[in-house]
Design an enzyme around this catalytic site. Structure first.
Site, PDB file in Angstrom:
ATOM      1  N   LYS A 277       1.919  -2.800   6.290  1.00  0.00           N
ATOM      2  CA  LYS A 277       2.220  -2.666   4.866  1.00  0.00           C
ATOM      3  C   LYS A 277       3.687  -2.306   4.632  1.00  0.00           C
ATOM      4  O   LYS A 277       4.300  -2.747   3.652  1.00  0.00           O
ATOM      5  CB  LYS A 277       1.296  -1.641   4.225  1.00  0.00           C
ATOM      6  CG  LYS A 277      -0.158  -2.093   4.161  1.00  0.00           C
ATOM      7  CD  LYS A 277      -0.303  -3.422   3.415  1.00  0.00           C
ATOM      8  CE  LYS A 277      -1.748  -3.844   3.269  1.00  0.00           C
ATOM      9  NZ  LYS A 277      -1.892  -5.102   2.502  1.00  0.00           N
TER      10      LYS A 277
ATOM     11  N   TYR B  29     -17.881   4.363   1.753  1.00  0.00           N
ATOM     12  CA  TYR B  29     -17.312   5.486   2.503  1.00  0.00           C
ATOM     13  C   TYR B  29     -17.678   6.819   1.846  1.00  0.00           C
ATOM     14  O   TYR B  29     -18.134   7.757   2.520  1.00  0.00           O
ATOM     15  CB  TYR B  29     -15.796   5.325   2.581  1.00  0.00           C
ATOM     16  CG  TYR B  29     -15.067   6.519   3.144  1.00  0.00           C
ATOM     17  CD1 TYR B  29     -15.040   6.761   4.518  1.00  0.00           C
ATOM     18  CD2 TYR B  29     -14.385   7.398   2.307  1.00  0.00           C
ATOM     19  CE1 TYR B  29     -14.369   7.853   5.044  1.00  0.00           C
ATOM     20  CE2 TYR B  29     -13.711   8.499   2.824  1.00  0.00           C
ATOM     21  CZ  TYR B  29     -13.703   8.717   4.186  1.00  0.00           C
ATOM     22  OH  TYR B  29     -13.036   9.804   4.705  1.00  0.00           O
TER      23      TYR B  29
ATOM     24  N   SER C 153       0.847  -1.187   0.000  1.00  0.00           N
ATOM     25  CA  SER C 153       0.000   0.000   0.000  1.00  0.00           C
ATOM     26  C   SER C 153       0.885   1.239   0.000  1.00  0.00           C
ATOM     27  O   SER C 153       2.020   1.203   0.497  1.00  0.00           O
ATOM     28  CB  SER C 153      -0.903   0.020   1.238  1.00  0.00           C
ATOM     29  OG  SER C 153      -1.593   1.251   1.351  1.00  0.00           O
TER      30      SER C 153
ATOM     31  N   TYR D 124      -1.892  -0.357  10.506  1.00  0.00           N
ATOM     32  CA  TYR D 124      -2.004  -0.700   9.087  1.00  0.00           C
ATOM     33  C   TYR D 124      -0.731  -0.312   8.335  1.00  0.00           C
ATOM     34  O   TYR D 124      -0.185  -1.104   7.554  1.00  0.00           O
ATOM     35  CB  TYR D 124      -3.208   0.017   8.490  1.00  0.00           C
ATOM     36  CG  TYR D 124      -3.460  -0.332   7.038  1.00  0.00           C
ATOM     37  CD1 TYR D 124      -3.976  -1.568   6.672  1.00  0.00           C
ATOM     38  CD2 TYR D 124      -3.186   0.594   6.030  1.00  0.00           C
ATOM     39  CE1 TYR D 124      -4.205  -1.883   5.341  1.00  0.00           C
ATOM     40  CE2 TYR D 124      -3.413   0.284   4.696  1.00  0.00           C
ATOM     41  CZ  TYR D 124      -3.924  -0.949   4.357  1.00  0.00           C
ATOM     42  OH  TYR D 124      -4.146  -1.263   3.043  1.00  0.00           O
TER      43      TYR D 124
END
Length: 251
Positions: free
Chosen positions: A152, A189, A135, A148
């Site tokens: 990544k 979202y 990511s 997170y």
């Protein structure tokens, strides 16, 4: 076709980015084993070149069994795509040990042990390609994404280490670092925002190409990385974000 005769294992291939990868693999002639807990939709489940292997990615024994089942079903494995992952938001002050451990188990530990399980099958084929989905948050970060981003960033570092360790076995390993990709979750979202049209326009404007990415955009790159045309490419983390991180903010 670029991947004719190849067998790919894709984790989390039933929807989102994973589905874009699976669809592009099938179009390129590959057979695909989709490893995930959730059942596949009817279209994918009935495809003759798709096998669904249910697996709990937090369980290393289940991982090994699932990979072996995929190899037995299709007669081998040439490609592994470590795509499945999870994300939650929490401040540095509020992250719990349980949350941290879950994020690392799914996003970072599972790809390592999936690779470990696939290695004997890749070696039997004389080599292969591993593609990890990282990511841009392994390079930068959004607020409340410490866990997170850490997972990544770990994927990016592990990708390079895998390339170094496995190169002599003719096994290449690269990572794709996607930016904003339009999926069901991202659309939900945006739809939930007060002015979703304005939010969508502002998001598109962040990208020099004028739009956000699609799962198929990721799939196209992964097909290239998995195929023989990329035979000298290994150890790279390729940012695929429509130029978003290349663009400087206004002075």
């Amino acid at each position: 076709m670029e991947l004719a005769g190849k067998v790919a294992v894709v984790t989390g291939g039933g929807r989102g980015i994973g589905r874009g990868i699976v669809d592009r693999f099938l179009a390129a002639g590959a057979k695909v084993a989709v490893l995930q807990r959730r059942p596949l939709d009817e279209k994918l489940a009935e495809h003759p070149d798709v096998q669904h292997v249910p697996v709990e990615l937090q369980d290393t024994e289940e991982i090994r069994t699932a990979v072996d089942e995929a190899a037995e079903h299709f007669g081998g494995i040439d490609i592994l795509v470590n795509n499945a992952g999870m994300m939650f938001e929490a401040s540095i002050s509020d992250i719990t040990p349980e949350q941290w451990d879950l994020m690392m188990a799914v996003n970072l530990r599972a790809p390592l042990f999936l690779t470990q399980a696939a290695l004997p099958h890749l070696r039997k084929r004389g080599g292969g390609s591993i593609v990890n989905i990282g990511s841009i948050e392994g390079i930068g970060a959004n607020p409340q994404h410490a866990a997170y981003s850490a997972s990544k960033g770990g994927i990016h570092g592990m990708t390079k280490a895998m390339a170094v360790d496995l190169g002599t076995a003719n096994i290449r390993c690269n990572a794709v670092a996607p930016g904003w990709i339009s999926t069901e979750l991202s659309e939900d979202y945006l739809t939930g925002m007060t002015d979703s049209a304005a939010a969508r326009a502002a998001l598109n404007d962040l990208h020099p190409v004028g739009r956000v990415g699609t799962p198929e955009d990721i799939g196209d790159l992964v097909v290239f990385l998995a195929g023989d045309s990329a035979h000298f490419l290994t150890g790279e983390v390729i940012v695929l974000d429509g130029g978003r991180t290349a663009r400087l903010s206004s002075p």
